[in-house]
Design a protein around this motif. Structure first.
Motif, PDB file in Angstrom:
ATOM      1  N   LEU A  59       0.014  -5.766   9.105  1.00 59.92           N
ATOM      2  CA  LEU A  59       0.425  -4.883   8.021  1.00 59.92           C
ATOM      3  C   LEU A  59       1.229  -3.770   8.668  1.00 59.92           C
ATOM      4  O   LEU A  59       0.685  -2.854   9.277  1.00 59.92           O
ATOM      5  CB  LEU A  59      -0.807  -4.361   7.277  1.00 59.92           C
ATOM      6  N   VAL A  60       2.527  -3.907   8.592  1.00 64.86           N
ATOM      7  CA  VAL A  60       3.432  -3.044   9.350  1.00 64.86           C
ATOM      8  C   VAL A  60       3.987  -1.971   8.439  1.00 64.86           C
ATOM      9  O   VAL A  60       4.608  -2.270   7.410  1.00 64.86           O
ATOM     10  CB  VAL A  60       4.611  -3.857   9.937  1.00 64.86           C
ATOM     11  N   ARG A  61       3.753  -0.727   8.799  1.00 62.30           N
ATOM     12  CA  ARG A  61       4.411   0.372   8.079  1.00 62.30           C
ATOM     13  C   ARG A  61       5.629   0.745   8.912  1.00 62.30           C
ATOM     14  O   ARG A  61       5.499   1.273  10.015  1.00 62.30           O
ATOM     15  CB  ARG A  61       3.453   1.547   7.950  1.00 62.30           C
TER      16      ARG A  61
ATOM     17  N   GLN B  29      12.392  -8.109  -2.982  1.00 65.29           N
ATOM     18  CA  GLN B  29      11.015  -7.611  -3.127  1.00 65.29           C
ATOM     19  C   GLN B  29      10.917  -6.109  -2.895  1.00 65.29           C
ATOM     20  O   GLN B  29      10.016  -5.453  -3.403  1.00 65.29           O
ATOM     21  CB  GLN B  29      10.094  -8.319  -2.129  1.00 65.29           C
ATOM     22  N   SER B  30      11.856  -5.555  -2.133  1.00 65.58           N
ATOM     23  CA  SER B  30      11.829  -4.107  -1.879  1.00 65.58           C
ATOM     24  C   SER B  30      12.333  -3.334  -3.094  1.00 65.58           C
ATOM     25  O   SER B  30      12.544  -2.137  -2.991  1.00 65.58           O
ATOM     26  CB  SER B  30      12.693  -3.776  -0.660  1.00 65.58           C
ATOM     27  N   ARG B  31      12.490  -4.013  -4.206  1.00 68.12           N
ATOM     28  CA  ARG B  31      13.094  -3.472  -5.429  1.00 68.12           C
ATOM     29  C   ARG B  31      14.583  -3.257  -5.248  1.00 68.12           C
ATOM     30  O   ARG B  31      15.203  -2.447  -5.948  1.00 68.12           O
ATOM     31  CB  ARG B  31      12.441  -2.163  -5.867  1.00 68.12           C
TER      32      ARG B  31
ATOM     33  N   ALA C 248       7.698 -12.776   8.080  1.00 74.67           N
ATOM     34  CA  ALA C 248       7.567 -11.621   7.190  1.00 74.67           C
ATOM     35  C   ALA C 248       7.521 -12.187   5.778  1.00 74.67           C
ATOM     36  O   ALA C 248       8.514 -12.689   5.267  1.00 74.67           O
ATOM     37  CB  ALA C 248       8.738 -10.677   7.359  1.00 74.67           C
ATOM     38  N   PHE C 249       6.347 -12.163   5.171  1.00 69.38           N
ATOM     39  CA  PHE C 249       6.194 -12.904   3.909  1.00 69.38           C
ATOM     40  C   PHE C 249       6.234 -12.022   2.679  1.00 69.38           C
ATOM     41  O   PHE C 249       6.436 -12.511   1.580  1.00 69.38           O
ATOM     42  CB  PHE C 249       4.895 -13.712   3.918  1.00 69.38           C
ATOM     43  N   GLY C 250       6.030 -10.713   2.848  1.00 63.60           N
ATOM     44  CA  GLY C 250       5.995  -9.892   1.631  1.00 63.60           C
ATOM     45  C   GLY C 250       6.340  -8.446   1.922  1.00 63.60           C
ATOM     46  O   GLY C 250       6.050  -7.925   3.001  1.00 63.60           O
ATOM     47  N   TRP C 251       6.990  -7.838   0.945  1.00 67.62           N
ATOM     48  CA  TRP C 251       7.349  -6.425   1.031  1.00 67.62           C
ATOM     49  C   TRP C 251       6.465  -5.667   0.049  1.00 67.62           C
ATOM     50  O   TRP C 251       6.438  -5.974  -1.133  1.00 67.62           O
ATOM     51  CB  TRP C 251       8.825  -6.245   0.678  1.00 67.62           C
ATOM     52  N   TYR C 252       5.759  -4.690   0.532  1.00 69.15           N
ATOM     53  CA  TYR C 252       4.855  -3.919  -0.306  1.00 69.15           C
ATOM     54  C   TYR C 252       5.284  -2.452  -0.293  1.00 69.15           C
ATOM     55  O   TYR C 252       6.120  -2.064   0.527  1.00 69.15           O
ATOM     56  CB  TYR C 252       3.413  -4.140   0.183  1.00 69.15           C
ATOM     57  N   PRO C 253       4.753  -1.637  -1.210  1.00 71.07           N
ATOM     58  CA  PRO C 253       5.303  -0.297  -1.418  1.00 71.07           C
ATOM     59  C   PRO C 253       5.384   0.541  -0.139  1.00 71.07           C
ATOM     60  O   PRO C 253       4.566   0.416   0.756  1.00 71.07           O
ATOM     61  CB  PRO C 253       4.327   0.332  -2.412  1.00 71.07           C
ATOM     62  N   ASP C 254       6.379   1.408  -0.141  1.00 72.33           N
ATOM     63  CA  ASP C 254       6.599   2.355   0.951  1.00 72.33           C
ATOM     64  C   ASP C 254       6.722   1.653   2.302  1.00 72.33           C
ATOM     65  O   ASP C 254       6.081   2.029   3.287  1.00 72.33           O
ATOM     66  CB  ASP C 254       5.487   3.425   0.972  1.00 72.33           C
TER      67      ASP C 254
ATOM     68  N   MET D 209       0.848  -1.185   0.000  1.00 69.69           N
ATOM     69  CA  MET D 209       0.000   0.000   0.000  1.00 69.69           C
ATOM     70  C   MET D 209       0.888   1.241   0.000  1.00 69.69           C
ATOM     71  O   MET D 209       1.685   1.433   0.900  1.00 69.69           O
ATOM     72  CB  MET D 209      -0.901  -0.015   1.231  1.00 69.69           C
ATOM     73  N   LEU D 210       0.733   2.074  -1.029  1.00 68.70           N
ATOM     74  CA  LEU D 210       1.543   3.286  -1.108  1.00 68.70           C
ATOM     75  C   LEU D 210       1.230   4.207   0.067  1.00 68.70           C
ATOM     76  O   LEU D 210       0.142   4.158   0.636  1.00 68.70           O
ATOM     77  CB  LEU D 210       1.230   4.046  -2.403  1.00 68.70           C
ATOM     78  N   LEU D 211       2.187   5.024   0.404  1.00 67.29           N
ATOM     79  CA  LEU D 211       1.980   6.102   1.365  1.00 67.29           C
ATOM     80  C   LEU D 211       2.011   7.385   0.537  1.00 67.29           C
ATOM     81  O   LEU D 211       3.045   7.730  -0.036  1.00 67.29           O
ATOM     82  CB  LEU D 211       3.112   6.070   2.391  1.00 67.29           C
ATOM     83  N   ILE D 212       0.871   8.054   0.433  1.00 67.58           N
ATOM     84  CA  ILE D 212       0.772   9.179  -0.495  1.00 67.58           C
ATOM     85  C   ILE D 212       0.722  10.481   0.306  1.00 67.58           C
ATOM     86  O   ILE D 212      -0.126  10.629   1.193  1.00 67.58           O
ATOM     87  CB  ILE D 212      -0.487   9.028  -1.375  1.00 67.58           C
TER      88      ILE D 212
END
Ligand SMILES: [Zn+2]
Lengths: 84, 1141
Positions: free
Chosen positions: B278-280, B420-422, B245-251, A1-4
């Motif tokens: 879902l950890v930011r 996965q974090s690019r 920790a199974f996946g890295w998602y944007p930001d 999920m992007l942080l916008i």
């Protein structure tokens, strides 16, 4: 999920936002004076770049405002947002 | 003797307690602390599975999540069946019941392997090649045979009875992996006072420290140091064992899955099985370690063949001997550490075969300890059936008897999440592996995943990554110095030299694929299936790359690398769905008269997320009978419908008419106050998107309706044009959908009935398409003289909180017949009224629907220009017409094709049985349809085709005479009119320009603050900033907001009944909200006084923190039930139970 980064509210999770397509597509002042080709271009032609893309977002589940963002279509990184 | 391979002492197991479990029906025992794999090995069970394609007997290879062989199904009863679990990760508990997979009829006597005929069928690319054979052959023989014989576990057949939960959370530092590097990073990061989380997929935090028996750190045994470190972190850092920790998602959003109950013999009822985090994280530290590689040689897959360091862990952590006579084959120093630890645990090591001609200094230490080291010796095969019995040394150097073979082909850093974090990977030519290079994400790598393999280096790099304010060094002793391993090497082609154990891919398969031209690694992966399935090639990928490099004469990095995608290890569907199941899958919205309709026995249908009453059957009635009765009641007397789901927007401001003129395809500027007009809403492309009634309440104020499903979109569309195209217009929009309930009263008796309940409106003076404001049953209402049925009728808007009182009063007059959405549809179809989304599909323009005059005027509006595009003017566009079947009893299917001379000319959009006409009717969109009126056509149906006649789309009262056909009938005025309770809270949406804020604030008695997302309070009143020109003002008002708005050129709209208030006031409030809300609710990021519109699950809410532990939610009334149910689930399902270990 992007942080916008909303220009009004600061960084917010993507699910609060609504994508609004390419920015800077201006509605002709007098559509009746525009020929079919130019009108079709206004309706449908978009740049679809690989790289930096100026686009509209709306903070729909937030302040409700439309704003412009620059997003890199390769990395998904949003490099800047601005009030219109 | 039970557990014959259990060592006499050591290990992190509780020997005092015995755990009973079953594997393939046989009873065994183990101890708390065991995994299923360690307990089976303790019982001497090495044969635990059959391989995917060839049904080869297979044993436990590893001690972790990378396990390719030991896949089991665990059945907890009651439909709780989990296939494809790795026995190395399944925690033992009393009563565990596990079975092996992919065998028939039993693990020991497997038909597939005995027949031995799968090999030639299942070579490289077999999926593709077999499809080239005759299809009949495939369908009759190969597919059933292969499907019966090959495969992983079976999916459960009943719905998952477990519940799952999810949690949004934010932290400054998330550490993935709690080995030495991760623990050191946590110690450092915790010292800064930041929010720190550390997770590890294992039962216990500690990683390799849990297998360490000789090392000391800062003078303490590693285990003691670990325990003390965790004690010091507890309470300051969120510790998450059993969490992958199974996946890295944007930001920097990381998905974690925490396993909450799978290790418990009997979980409590309602206890969630797994939690999705879902950890930011502002910063992620990857301390994910490395995975040991197997050696590739013929028959390297016999049970009893283990990775060397896994065997070391089995001996030191679980006190299990891998065998009685253990041979070791290696190209790496770390296997010596295993040999020495096993020897210390009194396991006999028969020989160490080191492929290297000159092993490092550690070989001398091993020799000094009495171990036999054969340098430059390599294994070329193994002997045995269901367990290894001996190995053959290459170059005729004889055989060595053994019952276990431990192998080490070096270590592969676990770079999945980094990739996965690019993050870019770089190939390290010395180690022969890929290492993290740079990433655009905020990520640091520490320890083995960054190529640092020694304990000192892991601790130091972890501590550095944690960025402590104070530097620290760790003093180590008792650690064997390990040299670098050899890069992975190309193994020669052999049909039984396995590279990928899980997919049965051999060096021969890779060779065949390479010869057939599959050189690119992404092609080769798919052609041979190497690196696929549940383990995603964790142990095999690098060996495959090295082998392909050798086969194609390239250097390893030239072969390329397949993409690392989430998930790192399999994630259950239950976890991904989380609480969004059943009643919480999405909001179920109930209209204000829902309870009444339920009590009347209504049958409901889903309209968007709304439940709407479809019809009200009386005892013994069929649906057609009920709908016919309801339709005739409307036509002959009066019907009453809950139409509250219609969208409503209050459009207010000096330029309101000018704005609506530009948006709707109807002239609004000329609309007098008190009158209504029907308007089509077009997209800029000219296609019909929505429709509604525009009612002018005042010069500067309109009540605009939308379709039920289009309400949110229309508001968004209007805001879009207002904000971006016409920002100069002084007009504001406010959703009032939920504030107003709408009661439709339709039919010739409707006026008489309404008159009985109104004193201050002259209904007789109201022409069709007019509006007035008056009291109905004593409640302030907006009365619209509109009709969607073709009959004279009214729609009455009343505040939703009081709608039931008005409804009951109308019912109490004794005459209106309740009707549902089905009758509504039939009635409008009889009149040829289209419905957006039924007659339209995004390609229909006004002229197609018979609105040919739209767009002829001078005024511009959105979509008008597109109506002049050449395609929009074609005579063969699909146009709305009516259809009458030859047999009046036939009701065509909606969506059915209409055919003329064998060519499709369109489709049926609506079809019903009309009681009014005593026959079926249908609407259709037909090419050039209007010109075909009077012609015949046909509709292909299951049994033959149905002949139809094309007619005009208005079936009933084409002249519209019934719109003014009132029948005066004495309606009963209820003896007692309802006594509405005074409103507790008035809510206003204020939308105003900056210049008017001061004056409006003065009038309202509370300041309209200009700080974003902050509330201003003044005694019992509060003004919540929702947007730069929008406030939600709440309080005890008794004032005329419309006068204030008019005076200041602003929009004040009463929305008191739109919201319900839910207050959360307890220490867990933020945690409970974060089960469904993705915002960071820490006091420093969401302080007291902050307020914002946001999402709670799938509901829009306004969230306002009124105290440190007090949150107030303002939620649309039809979403309140959903929000309450979510919160109740959060209460029942979980408390804040983390931080333990
Ligand atoms: Zn915002």
């Amino acid at each position: 999920m992007l942080l916008i980064p909303c220009p009004w509210c600061g960084p917010r999770p993507e699910n609060e936002f609504h994508y609004g397509g390419e920015a800077g597509i201006v509605r002709p002042v007098d559509p009746a004076a525009v020929d079919d080709a130019a009108w079709a271009a206004y309706l449908y032609h978009r740049t679809n770049p690989k790289g930096l893309h100026r686009e509209r977002w709306r903070h729909q589940f937030g302040c409700g405002r439309f704003f412009n963002a620059t997003r890199d279509t390769v990395t998904d990184q949003i490099t800047g947002t601005a009030k219109p | 003797m039970t557990q014959p391979f259990r060592l006499d002492d050591g290990g992190r197991i509780d020997r005092a307690a015995v755990v009973h479990f079953r594997f393939d029906g046989r009873a065994y025992t183990g101890h708390p602390g065991d995994t299923l794999a360690s307990a089976l090995l303790a019982n001497g069970v090495h044969l635990v599975g059959r391989s995917f394609k060839y049904h080869r007997p297979r044993g436990v290879l590893s001690a972790g999540s990378e396990e390719p062989n030991a896949l089991v199904t665990v059945d907890r009863g009651g439909g709780r069946i989990a296939p494809n679990l790795r026995a190395t990760q399944v925690e033992l508990y009393d009563g565990l019941n596990a079975t092996s997979q992919n065998r028939f009829p039993s693990l020991r006597w497997d038909f597939g392997a005995a027949a031995g005929w799968f090999g030639p069928l299942l070579s490289a690319g077999f999926y593709y090649k077999t499809f080239l054979w005759p299809p009949s052959f495939w369908a009759l023989f190969y597919e059933p045979a292969i499907r019966a014989a090959a495969g992983l576990g079976r999916a459960p057949v009943v719905a998952d009875p477990d519940c799952y939960t999810q949690q949004y959370t934010h932290c400054e530092v998330l550490i993935v992996g709690a080995g030495p590097a991760g623990i050191a990073a946590a110690l450092a990061a915790a010292s800064t006072g930041a929010r720190v989380m550390i997770c590890d997929e294992q039962t216990e935090l500690g990683g390799s420290l849990l297998s360490e028996t000789t090392a000391t750190i800062d003078g303490k045994p590693a285990a003691t140091w670990l325990a003390e470190s965790l004690d010091s972190l507890r309470g300051r850092v969120t510790l998450l064992p059993r969490t992958t920790a199974f996946g890295w998602y944007p930001d920097n959003m990381i998905g974690l899955v925490e396993r909450l109950t799978d290790h418990l013999p009997t979980p409590e009822a309602d206890q969630p099985r797994e939690r999705l985090w879902l950890v930011r994280a502002r910063q992620v530290i990857l301390a994910t370690g490395a995975i040991e590689r197997p050696l590739v040689f013929p028959n390297n897959d016999r049970p009893g063949t283990l990775l060397a360091d896994a065997a070391r862990s089995y001996a030191t952590r679980w006190a299990v001997a891998p065998g009685r006579a253990v041979a070791i084959a290696t190209n790496d120093d770390s296997a010596y550490r295993a040999a020495i630890d096993l020897q210390r645990a009194k396991v006999e090591i028969v020989a160490i075969l080191d492929q290297r001609r000159r092993p490092g200094p550690i070989a001398d230490i091993a020799r000094a300890a009495g171990l036999i080291v054969r340098a430059g010796a390599r294994v070329e095969g193994s002997v045995g059936r269901k367990r290894i019995a001996a190995l053959r040394v290459a170059n005729g150097q004889g055989t060595i008897d053994c019952d276990a073979l431990l192998m080490s082909g070096g270590w592969t850093p676990t770079v999945h999440l980094f990739s996965q974090s690019r993050g870019k990977l770089r190939f390290d030519p010395v180690l022969g592996v890929y290492l993290p290079d740079v990433s655009p994400a905020r990520v640091r790598c520490a320890g083995a995943c960054s190529g640092v393999f020694d304990l000192t280096g892991c601790l130091d790099s972890g501590y550095a990554a944690g960025e402590a304010s104070v530097p620290r060094t760790f003093v180590l002793d008792g650690v064997a110095a390990l040299g670098a391993s050899l890069p992975p090497e190309a193994a020669p082609a052999h049909p039984l030299a396995f590279v990928d154990f899980q997919n049965d891919v051999t060096t021969n398969d890779l060779s065949v694929a390479a010869q057939e031209g599959f050189g690119a690694i992404e092609h080769l992966k798919r052609y041979t299936t190497t690196g696929m399935a549940t383990d995603q090639g964790k142990t095999s990928n690098l060996n495959a790359l090295a082998t392909v490099a050798g086969l194609t004469g390239r250097a390893l990095p030239e072969v390329g690398l397949t993409t690392f995608r989430p998930p790192y290890t399999p994630v259950t569907f239950g976890t991904l769905a989380g609480p969004a199941r059943g009643a919480l899958f999405e909001p179920i919205r109930h209209a204000p008269m829902h309870d009444w309709a339920v009590a009347q026995g209504a049958v409901f249908e889903d309209v968007g997320t709304w439940k709407r009453a479809r019809y009200f059957p009386q005892p013994g009635e069929t649906m057609r009978e009920a709908v016919s009765r309801e339709c005739l009641a409307v036509r002959n007397a009066c019907g009453i419908l809950d139409a509250s789901t219609l969208g409503k927007i209050e459009v207010v401001g000096p330029d309101a008419a000018a704005f609506l003129d530009r948006i709707y395809a109807v002239n609004v500027g000329s609309l007098p106050v008190g009158r209504c007009r029907y308007g089509l809403l077009l997209g800029e492309d000219g296609f019909v998107r929505d429709d509604g009634v525009i009612a002018r309440l005042a010069a500067d104020r309109f009540h605009v309706t939308t379709t039920t499903g289009g309400a949110a979109w229309v508001l968004h569309h209007l805001e879009d044009y207002l904000q971006t195209e016409f920002p100069e217009l002084r007009v504001w929009l406010t959703s009032t959908t939920e504030h107003w309930a709408t009661i439709a009263l339709q039919g010739p008796h409707s006026r008489s009935i309404l008159e009985a309940l109104t004193d201050d409106a002259n209904l007789r003076e109201m022409p069709h398409m007019s509006v007035c404001e008056a009291r109905v049953a004593g409640i302030p209402a907006r009365i619209f003289r509109v009709s969607f049925t073709g009959e004279a009728g009214f729609e009455i808007a009343v505040p939703a909180g009081q709608a039931r009182l008005v409804w009951d009063a109308l019912i109490a007059t004794g005459t209106p017949t309740p009707y549902g959405t089905e009758a509504m549809h039939v009635l409008r179809a009889e009149k040829g009224f289209f419905i957006v989304g039924q007659e339209t599909d995004g390609t229909v323009i006004p002229d197609d629907l018979g609105f040919g005059r739209v767009g002829r005027g001078k005024r511009d509006f959105v979509g008008k220009r597109s109506l002049q595009r050449p395609d929009m003017l074609r005579p063969d566009r699909r146009q709305l017409v009516g259809l009458l079947t030859e047999d009046p009893a036939d009701v065509p299917e909606e969506g059915a094709q209409v055919v003329l001379d064998g060519v499709g000319i369109g489709h049926v959009t609506s079809a019903y049985f009309s009681a009014t006409l005593g026959r079926s009717i249908a609407l259709a969109l037909l090419a050039g349809g209007r010109a075909r009126i009077g012609e015949g056509a046909s509709i292909p149906a299951k049994d033959g085709s149905v002949a139809v006649r094309i007619v005009a789309p208005v079936f009933h009262d084409p002249d519209g005479q019934r719109l003014d056909s009132h029948i005066t009938r004495l309606a009963r005025r209820p003896a007692v009119l309802p006594d509405p309770a005074p409103r507790a809270t008035t809510r206003l949406i204020v939308r105003a320009p900056a210049s008017a804020l001061g004056a409006i604030g003065l009038a309202l008695g509370v300041l309209l603050g200009t700080v974003a997302n902050r509330a201003v309070r003044a005694r019992e009143r509060a003004a919540l900033w929702l947007g730069p020109d929008e406030w939600l003002v709440m309080g005890d008002f008794q004032l005329d907001e419309r006068v204030i708005g008019l005076a200041h050129g602003a929009s004040l709209v009463d929305v008191s009944d739109r919201f319900e208030t839910i207050e959360l006031a307890d220490a867990d409030a933020a945690w409970r909200l974060n089960g469904f809300c993705a915002l960071d609710l820490a006091p420093h990021t969401f302080p007291v006084g902050m307020c914002t519109r946001t999402l709670f699950g799938k509901a829009e809410i306004v969230l306002w923190r009124t105290g440190m532990t007090v949150f107030r939610i303002e939620v649309g009334r039809s979403f309140a039930g959903y929000v309450r149910a979510c919160l109740a689930g959060a209460d029942r399902g979980f408390g804040q139970d983390t931080g333990g270990n």
